[in-house]
Scaffold this motif. Structure first.
Motif, PDB file in Angstrom:
ATOM      1  N   TYR A 438       0.843  -1.186   0.000  1.00  0.00           N
ATOM      2  CA  TYR A 438       0.000   0.000   0.000  1.00  0.00           C
ATOM      3  C   TYR A 438       0.884   1.243   0.000  1.00  0.00           C
ATOM      4  N   GLY A 439       0.399   2.269  -0.680  1.00  0.00           N
ATOM      5  CA  GLY A 439       1.048   3.570  -0.663  1.00  0.00           C
ATOM      6  C   GLY A 439       0.247   4.552   0.167  1.00  0.00           C
ATOM      7  N   CYS A 440       0.918   5.287   1.062  1.00  0.00           N
ATOM      8  CA  CYS A 440       0.252   6.215   1.969  1.00  0.00           C
ATOM      9  C   CYS A 440       0.196   7.609   1.340  1.00  0.00           C
ATOM     10  N   THR A 441      -1.010   8.186   1.288  1.00  0.00           N
ATOM     11  CA  THR A 441      -1.217   9.545   0.802  1.00  0.00           C
ATOM     12  C   THR A 441      -2.054  10.296   1.826  1.00  0.00           C
ATOM     13  N   GLU A 442      -2.336  11.549   1.523  1.00  0.00           N
ATOM     14  CA  GLU A 442      -3.141  12.347   2.455  1.00  0.00           C
ATOM     15  C   GLU A 442      -4.580  11.852   2.537  1.00  0.00           C
ATOM     16  N   ASN A 443      -5.013  11.042   1.576  1.00  0.00           N
ATOM     17  CA  ASN A 443      -6.361  10.480   1.595  1.00  0.00           C
ATOM     18  C   ASN A 443      -6.401   9.043   2.090  1.00  0.00           C
ATOM     19  N   GLY A 444      -5.297   8.523   2.570  1.00  0.00           N
ATOM     20  CA  GLY A 444      -5.276   7.162   3.087  1.00  0.00           C
ATOM     21  C   GLY A 444      -4.319   6.269   2.318  1.00  0.00           C
ATOM     22  N   ASP A 445      -4.397   4.968   2.591  1.00  0.00           N
ATOM     23  CA  ASP A 445      -3.508   3.981   1.981  1.00  0.00           C
ATOM     24  C   ASP A 445      -4.217   3.308   0.808  1.00  0.00           C
ATOM     25  N   THR A 446      -3.530   3.271  -0.342  1.00  0.00           N
ATOM     26  CA  THR A 446      -4.077   2.686  -1.566  1.00  0.00           C
ATOM     27  C   THR A 446      -3.252   1.481  -1.964  1.00  0.00           C
ATOM     28  N   LEU A 447      -3.938   0.407  -2.386  1.00  0.00           N
ATOM     29  CA  LEU A 447      -3.253  -0.817  -2.802  1.00  0.00           C
ATOM     30  C   LEU A 447      -2.541  -0.584  -4.131  1.00  0.00           C
ATOM     31  N   LEU A 448      -1.227  -0.831  -4.142  1.00  0.00           N
ATOM     32  CA  LEU A 448      -0.418  -0.631  -5.344  1.00  0.00           C
ATOM     33  C   LEU A 448      -0.071  -1.939  -6.039  1.00  0.00           C
ATOM     34  N   GLU A 449       0.377  -2.938  -5.295  1.00  0.00           N
ATOM     35  CA  GLU A 449       0.814  -4.204  -5.878  1.00  0.00           C
ATOM     36  C   GLU A 449       0.424  -5.344  -4.949  1.00  0.00           C
ATOM     37  N   THR A 450       0.270  -6.533  -5.568  1.00  0.00           N
ATOM     38  CA  THR A 450       0.047  -7.768  -4.828  1.00  0.00           C
ATOM     39  C   THR A 450       1.050  -8.797  -5.316  1.00  0.00           C
ATOM     40  N   GLN A 451       1.779  -9.371  -4.396  1.00  0.00           N
ATOM     41  CA  GLN A 451       2.782 -10.377  -4.711  1.00  0.00           C
ATOM     42  C   GLN A 451       2.543 -11.608  -3.848  1.00  0.00           C
ATOM     43  N   THR A 452       2.779 -12.773  -4.429  1.00  0.00           N
ATOM     44  CA  THR A 452       2.572 -14.020  -3.689  1.00  0.00           C
ATOM     45  C   THR A 452       3.725 -14.964  -3.962  1.00  0.00           C
ATOM     46  N   GLY A 453       4.037 -15.765  -2.975  1.00  0.00           N
ATOM     47  CA  GLY A 453       5.150 -16.699  -3.139  1.00  0.00           C
ATOM     48  C   GLY A 453       5.397 -17.503  -1.878  1.00  0.00           C
ATOM     49  N   TYR A 454       6.432 -18.318  -1.950  1.00  0.00           N
ATOM     50  CA  TYR A 454       6.830 -19.204  -0.852  1.00  0.00           C
ATOM     51  C   TYR A 454       8.214 -18.791  -0.376  1.00  0.00           C
TER      52      TYR A 454
END
Length: 704
Positions: A438-454
């Motif tokens: 998530y990226g933090c801005t003055e309007n809150g945290d927005t989802l930027l990327e999703t990564q998955t793995g082991y």
């Protein structure tokens, strides 16, 4: 016995100093020098006068014998070069004289150096009542003080320091302005401590209220002689030791105070995160607040205070028990500000803030990125920098594929960084983790990327489920299977499938035999494959296993027999029929001649046991005939089982241009007459004979 006395007196301004008053006995040996202070580095002569009637046998200096020299009647002497000051605590030098009467005589002398000029003279006052001067004494080392009263109304002082002893005298002068030589004396007042700061106060002694003080670069209240300073930032629950010294106008610093120690209070810092879920009414959202405590020291948290406000509305309050670290609240679709603080026995922690962004119906989830597992077992995350981020990034993660609620974890990253390394001790091998950045801005945290793995992939993946019935032909088999490659409970990523083919009669394990082969399916979402090039009516063993980065998993096995190829069995008699039809067309004009060759008496039935002999006789007869003599041929074949009579007339017209490839049409079921575009009518007739022989043999085999 006569007694003699030697008296030496020296006079100073104020004192009369008696250097020595000694009684000299006439019946004793006399040693010189006697109890004198000798100059360091000099080379004095030591002598001994024996008593009457005695002689000197030896002399020693500091218990060391020396070679003697006669300097008079029975008087002996010796010289010691470059006298050194003894390192012992008592700086005396023993001089011994041994005589013939068996007695020894001892005296002591001393070694010193001339007075040194005083150095580093410094004078100061602490209260404008008295002045204390100090100086270094030179070679002896150490500092010597001298205090005298202040002369009223005198600003500039001229002093002289005189050093005097038996070996000489030295003097040094010094001048100073007393207003510039003020050394304040500081006394502690108190220390008021907090978690990250402390207020320290002290007072300055003496009649110095008309001066401006500087204490460790902090200005003080000169009117009251009271100083106070706030120390920050300090570490919570940490012991500190402080001391203070002050100066007037920065000219001369006073002495340091004694050390004062204190310990700052414990501190609680909260790290808050959230999970947002829409509700069924589409107008509200459920926010799960989670927080982690960072406690410095021992502290008792009584409760947590949660406050939130949405779009300028009044703040709402919620109290959470101190043993819990999460709670749920319901908010609308707009922007919401939330703060959480810990309430302690004395005061509270600094509130932690978080902003919930407004609901965005057009927001789309980012494409999931697969992470490659390493050998160290941790995660080395990186993501693209985002220029809209103003207050850093948050990376959250949890384990997927388990029925229990996901234990959400998170970590804050400064906005200057776009990488994060998570060590292996936070993760388990064979578990799939998903990371949301998530990226933090003055309007809150927005989802930027999703990564998955082991963190570390394991080989124990599931077994594919083969589907039956299996489609097959005489030369191919089509395998289909089921497999959920997106199952988060899998211990590794499935990269494809491996199909192994082997003869069913082989004793070697599937996939290991030299006569088998393998087919790879690179797409994990493709779950079917067709194996071609197989032999008809033959059993094969097939195995299908899932592939991972580290190899293949446990296979699913199945044995299948290919179908019979009936077309290959029909091809041989059909070939002979087509050749005979060609002979009929080509030899139609000579049918009368052929009839005489192939004639078969009417009513004559050839049974199966007599068929071979009949063919032999017919072949002998055909060999004795010419093309013109053979007119027709009628053959009836009667089977032994049902006595059904099959009558097949063959007529052929001999035509040039064809030769048989084989002169023995009865050599086997796999032989068939063929034609070449060269030859004569006799060759074509031979081909017709061969075709007839092959056709009759095929019919005989079918009847048997």
């Amino acid at each position: 016995m006569t007694e003699m006395f030697e008296i030496q007196i020296s006079r100073t301004e104020k004192h009369n100093i008696v250097h020595s008053v000694r009684e000299i006995a006439v019946n004793k040996a006399k040693l010189f020098p006697f109890q004198q202070v000798l100059r360091e580095g000099s080379s004095p002569t030591f002598c001994c006068i024996p008593p009457p009637g005695a002689n000197i046998t030896s002399m020693a200096f500091r218990n060391k014998p020396y070679n003697l020299t006669s300097v008079g009647d029975k008087v002996k002497a010796f010289v010691v070069n470059n006298l050194k000051i003894p390192k012992e605590l008592i700086k005396s030098l023993l001089l011994s004289c041994f005589v013939t009467n068996g007695k020894d005589y001892n005296v002591y002398n001393y070694v010193s150096f001339p007075p040194q000029k005083p150095r580093n003279i410094s004078c100061a006052t602490t209260d404008f009542i008295s002045v204390t001067c100090r100086w270094d004494s030179g070679k002896n080392g150490g500092t010597h003080p001298c205090t005298f009263p202040v002369v009223p109304q005198l600003q500039v002082y001229n002093i002289s320091v005189v050093v005097k002893d038996m070996l000489g005298e030295e003097m040094e002068s010094h001048s100073f302005n007393i207003s510039e030589r003020v050394s304040p004396v500081v006394e502690w007042d108190k220390v008021d401590k907090g978690a990250t700061d402390a207020n320290v106060s002290w007072s300055i002694q003496g009649n110095l209220t008309q001066n401006k003080f500087i204490c460790q670069q902090q200005s003080c209240d000169s009117a009251r002689g009271f100083c106070k300073v706030r120390l920050k930032p300090l570490l919570p629950n940490t012991r500190y030791v402080i001391r203070v010294r002050c100066s007037v106008n920065g000219n001369l610093w006073g002495d340091w105070t004694k050390h004062r120690s204190f310990t700052t209070d414990p501190q609680v810092t909260l790290d808050v995160w959230r999970r947002i879920q829409p509700l069924s009414d589409s107008y509200n959202r459920r926010v799960t607040l989670l927080w982690k405590q960072y406690i410095a020291g021992t502290v008792n948290i009584q409760r947590y205070s949660v406050q939130w406000s949405q779009e300028g509305q009044t703040w709402e309050d919620l109290n959470v028990d101190g043993e819990h670290n999460k709670t749920e609240i319901s908010i609308g679709l707009g922007k919401c500000e939330i703060s959480v603080k810990a309430v302690l026995h004395a005061g509270s922690s600094t509130p932690a803030h978080i902003i919930i962004p407004p609901m965005d119906p057009a927001e789309s989830l980012p494409v999931q990125k697969l992470l490659s597992s390493g050998t160290v077992g941790g995660f080395d995350l990186s993501w693209n920098e985002n220029t809209t981020v103003t207050c850093g990034y948050t990376v959250e993660w949890c384990i997927l594929g388990h029925t229990a609620p996901c234990p959400l974890q998170w970590m804050k990253v400064p906005k200057e960084n776009n990488t994060l390394y998570l060590p292996a001790e936070h993760f388990k091998a064979g578990f799939r983790y998903t990371f949301n950045i998530y990226g933090c801005t003055e309007n809150g945290d927005t989802l930027l990327e999703t990564q998955t793995g082991y963190s570390q992939e394991l080989l124990s993946v599931q077994i594919p489920q083969l589907l039956e019935p299996v489609q097959s032909t005489s030369s191919s088999v089509t395998l289909e299977w089921r497999y959920n490659e997106d199952d988060p409970a899998e211990p590794a990523f499935v990269t494809g499938y491996l199909v192994t083919v082997q003869d069913a009669g082989s004793d070697v394990l599937p996939g290991k035999a030299a006569d088998g082969f393998q087919v790879s399916v690179a797409d994990p979402r493709k779950k079917s494959v067709t194996i071609e090039g197989l032999q008809p009516d033959k059993e094969y063993s097939f195995s299908v296993s899932a592939l991972t980065k580290d190899g293949r998993g446990v296979p699913a096995n199945i044995t299948i027999r290919t179908k019979i190829n009936y077309y290959s069995y029909l091809a041989k008699p059909l070939t002979a029929i087509f050749i005979l039809l060609a002979c009929i067309v080509l030899l139609w004009s000579t049918r009368k001649t052929l009839k005489e060759v192939f004639v078969y008496p009417a009513g004559m039935n050839i049974k199966t046991p007599e068929f071979d002999s009949f063919l032999h006789e017919t072949e002998q007869k055909l060999q004795s005939q010419t093309v013109d003599d053979c007119t027709s041929c009628d053959i009836e074949i009667v089977t032994k089982s049902n006595a059904e009579i099959i009558k097949t007339p063959y007529s052929a017209l001999v035509q040039e241009g064809y030769n048989p490839q084989s002169k023995d049409p009865l050599q086997g079921a796999n032989s068939a007459p063929t034609f070449t575009p060269s030859g004569s009518k006799n060759d074509l007739l031979t081909v017709c004979k061969d075709s007839l022989h092959l056709l009759t043999r095929s019919s005989s085999s079918a009847a048997l």
